[in-house]
Scaffold this active site. Structure first.
Site, PDB file in Angstrom:
ATOM      1  N   GLU A 190       0.882  -1.174   0.000  1.00 30.68           N
ATOM      2  CA  GLU A 190       0.000   0.000   0.000  1.00 30.68           C
ATOM      3  C   GLU A 190       0.913   1.215   0.000  1.00 30.68           C
ATOM      4  OE1 GLU A 190      -3.338  -0.050  -0.085  1.00 30.68           O
ATOM      5  OE2 GLU A 190      -3.533  -2.220   0.018  1.00 30.68           O
ATOM      6  N   CYS A 217      -2.421   9.497   2.235  1.00 37.04           N
ATOM      7  CA  CYS A 217      -1.989   8.974   0.935  1.00 37.04           C
ATOM      8  C   CYS A 217      -3.012   9.202  -0.170  1.00 37.04           C
ATOM      9  CB  CYS A 217      -1.691   7.494   1.065  1.00 37.04           C
ATOM     10  SG  CYS A 217      -3.085   6.589   1.752  1.00 37.04           S
TER      11      CYS A 217
HETATM   12  P1  NAD Z   1       7.459   5.341   7.421  1.00 34.13           P
HETATM   13  O1  NAD Z   1       8.728   6.143   7.408  1.00 34.13           O
HETATM   14  O2  NAD Z   1       6.684   5.252   8.685  1.00 34.13           O
HETATM   15  O3  NAD Z   1       7.826   3.887   6.888  1.00 34.13           O
HETATM   16  C1  NAD Z   1       6.885   2.871   6.823  1.00 34.13           C
HETATM   17  C2  NAD Z   1       7.396   1.649   7.540  1.00 34.13           C
HETATM   18  O4  NAD Z   1       8.540   1.162   6.854  1.00 34.13           O
HETATM   19  C3  NAD Z   1       7.808   1.906   8.979  1.00 34.13           C
HETATM   20  O5  NAD Z   1       7.261   0.921   9.822  1.00 34.13           O
HETATM   21  C4  NAD Z   1       9.314   1.841   8.931  1.00 34.13           C
HETATM   22  O6  NAD Z   1       9.892   1.358  10.130  1.00 34.13           O
HETATM   23  C5  NAD Z   1       9.557   0.869   7.801  1.00 34.13           C
HETATM   24  N1  NAD Z   1      10.870   1.053   7.209  1.00 34.13           N
HETATM   25  C6  NAD Z   1      11.571   2.203   7.065  1.00 34.13           C
HETATM   26  N2  NAD Z   1      12.757   1.968   6.462  1.00 34.13           N
HETATM   27  C7  NAD Z   1      12.806   0.635   6.240  1.00 34.13           C
HETATM   28  C8  NAD Z   1      13.784  -0.231   5.663  1.00 34.13           C
HETATM   29  N3  NAD Z   1      14.922   0.229   5.190  1.00 34.13           N
HETATM   30  N4  NAD Z   1      13.489  -1.546   5.598  1.00 34.13           N
HETATM   31  C9  NAD Z   1      12.312  -2.012   6.045  1.00 34.13           C
HETATM   32  N5  NAD Z   1      11.358  -1.245   6.600  1.00 34.13           N
HETATM   33  C10 NAD Z   1      11.607   0.059   6.706  1.00 34.13           C
HETATM   34  O7  NAD Z   1       6.446   5.845   6.372  1.00 34.13           O
HETATM   35  P2  NAD Z   1       6.697   6.587   5.023  1.00 34.13           P
HETATM   36  O8  NAD Z   1       7.318   5.663   4.055  1.00 34.13           O
HETATM   37  O9  NAD Z   1       7.277   7.932   5.238  1.00 34.13           O
HETATM   38  O10 NAD Z   1       5.130   6.798   4.684  1.00 34.13           O
HETATM   39  C11 NAD Z   1       4.684   7.760   3.857  1.00 34.13           C
HETATM   40  C12 NAD Z   1       4.329   7.123   2.524  1.00 34.13           C
HETATM   41  O11 NAD Z   1       3.409   6.093   2.752  1.00 34.13           O
HETATM   42  C13 NAD Z   1       3.683   8.083   1.557  1.00 34.13           C
HETATM   43  O12 NAD Z   1       4.187   7.857   0.281  1.00 34.13           O
HETATM   44  C14 NAD Z   1       2.224   7.685   1.604  1.00 34.13           C
HETATM   45  O13 NAD Z   1       1.506   7.989   0.441  1.00 34.13           O
HETATM   46  C15 NAD Z   1       2.317   6.216   1.850  1.00 34.13           C
HETATM   47  N6  NAD Z   1       1.110   5.733   2.511  1.00 34.13           N
HETATM   48  C16 NAD Z   1       0.314   4.889   1.830  1.00 34.13           C
HETATM   49  C17 NAD Z   1      -0.851   4.460   2.406  1.00 34.13           C
HETATM   50  C18 NAD Z   1      -1.768   3.522   1.690  1.00 34.13           C
HETATM   51  O14 NAD Z   1      -2.713   3.030   2.329  1.00 34.13           O
HETATM   52  N7  NAD Z   1      -1.552   3.228   0.430  1.00 34.13           N
HETATM   53  C19 NAD Z   1      -1.202   4.886   3.682  1.00 34.13           C
HETATM   54  C20 NAD Z   1      -0.339   5.736   4.346  1.00 34.13           C
HETATM   55  C21 NAD Z   1       0.827   6.150   3.760  1.00 34.13           C
END
Ligand code: NAD
Length: 458
Positions: free
Chosen positions: A212, A246
């Site tokens: 997602e 998102c």
């Molecule tokens: P985030 O930084 O919280 O990361 C998401 C998860 O990935 C966290 O639990 C984090 O610990 C893990 N993570 C980080 N680096 C990692 C690595 N190297 N290896 C494995 N896991 C790792 O969140 P984010 O990425 O900043 O979230 C924002 C993005 O998420 C935006 O692009 C947004 O559009 C998208 N998003 C999508 C949805 C959806 O339902 N499609 C919902 C919310 C957010």
């Protein structure tokens, strides 16, 4: 948590799964009821954690986190017997006598990794699917929402069966350590970059993934739209959770003939919803951390703010901002904004926004405001996206009968309602036969005649 402890915890869950405990439908319902109780009993604590992490307004905490999860859990509990029932399907002549079924069966031990912007919803709504479908699950909440992460751990341990469900907190290194392990399904919500890391790690174990992700959601407003209603719905969708959502409209393409009027309506809608100084509004959230506030501040120079533009990096505040006169190559148009900034771009013919939308990877959502049914149909037919909404924004998420998920770079797989159950289920083919009518025609040796008859009946 060390690698050894992580591996041990996963092994504990696997033992539970192998014991068959999670296959029992009544047991699954008990867990769903416990999850419902968890949300009801702890409304104040959840709202408080969200306030601390994101300055999330109480109303948003209730509707988009607590109620959404509650409704998903109730819906799943009430529908479970129907969803889990094996579906009888036809059996061709050559396989008769026999009975064929498609039976939804659990994958096994699953991993749910969440993002920080909706720290409860984004791990608990998938968890509803995992529980309903009979899986065990490890939840890894985002470290960027630490109060929510800690509360999630405490609550899941208190309310759910800890032999089947666990929360493992930590930063990227913990997520990476989890990804080294063998899971039977990984459900990841977050950005595209980490999405690729997750998929690569999953490939090593041939683990299926649901991703997602995010992207740039366009919104088109044509000259026939009700501009006041459109403006309210766009402003609501863009500035929910201070734009950190998102499915928010990322930028608006407006028919040039109504641009000035739309800008005026957007400005009015911001003032009506958040007052003259949104910083004082109890209904306006904050940016997750100063780093993201500074990132957003840098994007503001891409255009002229007709409302907003104020930033207080230390206090994680970015005002709801509408930008006009935005250069085509401005960074604010090149990346997902994920904050309270809305660029508005005029167009002269519909081909222009359609071409711009199709030049990008398909987004999670697409919005269009028009009274013209043909225009709406044309926009739907000419584009790709995870979802498309005509004359509203974001609200489609509240319909549990619609799948929620992306396509292409915005993700793969979907959930919510029944889709969460299917996302966490393997559709197992079941064929039951007896011993009668064991026709010799299917077995060698084959003569020309025998083969020709076999090909006719199969
Ligand atoms: P985030 O930084 O919280 O990361 C998401 C998860 O990935 C966290 O639990 C984090 O610990 C893990 N993570 C980080 N680096 C990692 C690595 N190297 N290896 C494995 N896991 C790792 O969140 P984010 O990425 O900043 O979230 C924002 C993005 O998420 C935006 O692009 C947004 O559009 C998208 N998003 C999508 C949805 C959806 O339902 N499609 C919902 C919310 C957010």
């Amino acid at each position: 948590m060390t690698h050894h402890n992580i591996a041990q915890r996963i092994q504990d869950l696997r033992t539970t799964f192998d014991n068959g405990q999670t296959r029992d439908l009544d047991w699954r319902k008990t867990q769903l009821s416990a999850l419902e109780r968890m949300m009801r009993d702890n409304e104040a604590a959840i709202a408080e954690a969200l306030k601390s992490d994101l300055g999330k307004p109480y109303g948003e905490a209730c509707t988009a986190e607590i109620d959404l999860v509650l409704k998903e859990a109730v819906h799943a509990r009430k529908s479970l017997h129907r969803w889990a029932k094996p579906q009888r399907t036809g059996t061709p002549l050559a396989i008769l006598p026999g009975q064929s079924f498609v039976e939804p069966t659990p994958y096994g031990v699953t991993l749910i990794i969440g993002a920080w912007n909706y720290p409860f919803q984004l791990v608990l709504a998938p968890l509803v699917g995992a529980i309903a479908a009979g899986n065990c699950a490890i939840i890894k909440p985002s470290e960027l929402a630490p109060h929510s992460s800690a509360l999630l751990k405490q609550l899941v341990e208190r309310y759910l069966d800890s032999n089947a469900y666990a929360v493992i907190e930590g930063e990227a290194d913990v997520a990476a350590a989890l990804l080294e392990q063998h899971f039977d399904l990984i459900f990841y919500t977050g950005g595209e970059r980490v999405g690729r890391i997750v998929m690569e790690a999953a490939a090593k174990h041939l683990t299926p993934v649901i991703l997602e992700l995010g992207g740039q959601n366009a919104c088109i407003v044509d000259e026939t739209a009700d501009l006041a209603v459109a403006a309210r719905r766009i402003v609501w969708g863009r500035f929910l959770n201070a734009g950190q959502i998102c499915v928010a409209p990322d930028h608006v393409y407006v028919a040039a003939s109504v641009e000035t009027r739309l800008l005026e309506e957007l400005k009015n809608a911001v003032t009506t919803m958040f007052g003259a100084d949104p910083k004082q509004s109890p209904d306006y959230g904050r940016i997750v951390n100063p780093r993201h506030a500074a990132r957003l501040q840098a994007l503001l120079s891409g255009g002229r703010a007709i409302t907003g533009g104020q930033v207080d990096v230390d206090n994680c505040y970015v005002a709801p901002t509408i930008l006009t006169e935005v250069a085509a190559d401005a960074p604010v148009l090149r990346e997902e904004i994920f904050g309270p900034i809305l660029p508005v771009l005029p167009y002269h013919t519909l081909e222009a926004p359609l071409a711009a939308i199709n030049a990008r990877s398909p987004a999670l959502a697409l919005y269009a405001f028009t009274r013209n049914q043909k225009t709406a149909d044309r926009i739907i037919a000419a584009t790709r996206s995870g979802s498309v909404t005509i004359n509203d924004t974001v609200i489609f998420m509240a319909n549990p009968n619609l799948p929620f998920g992306g396509v292409g770079a915005s993700g793969m797989g979907s959930y919510h309602g029944h889709y969460s159950f299917t996302a966490f289920s393997h559709q197992r083919a079941v064929l039951k036969r007896g011993f009668a009518l064991d026709a010799a025609i299917r077995y060698p040796p084959f003569t020309k005649q025998k083969l020709s008859m076999l090909r006719r009946v199969t």
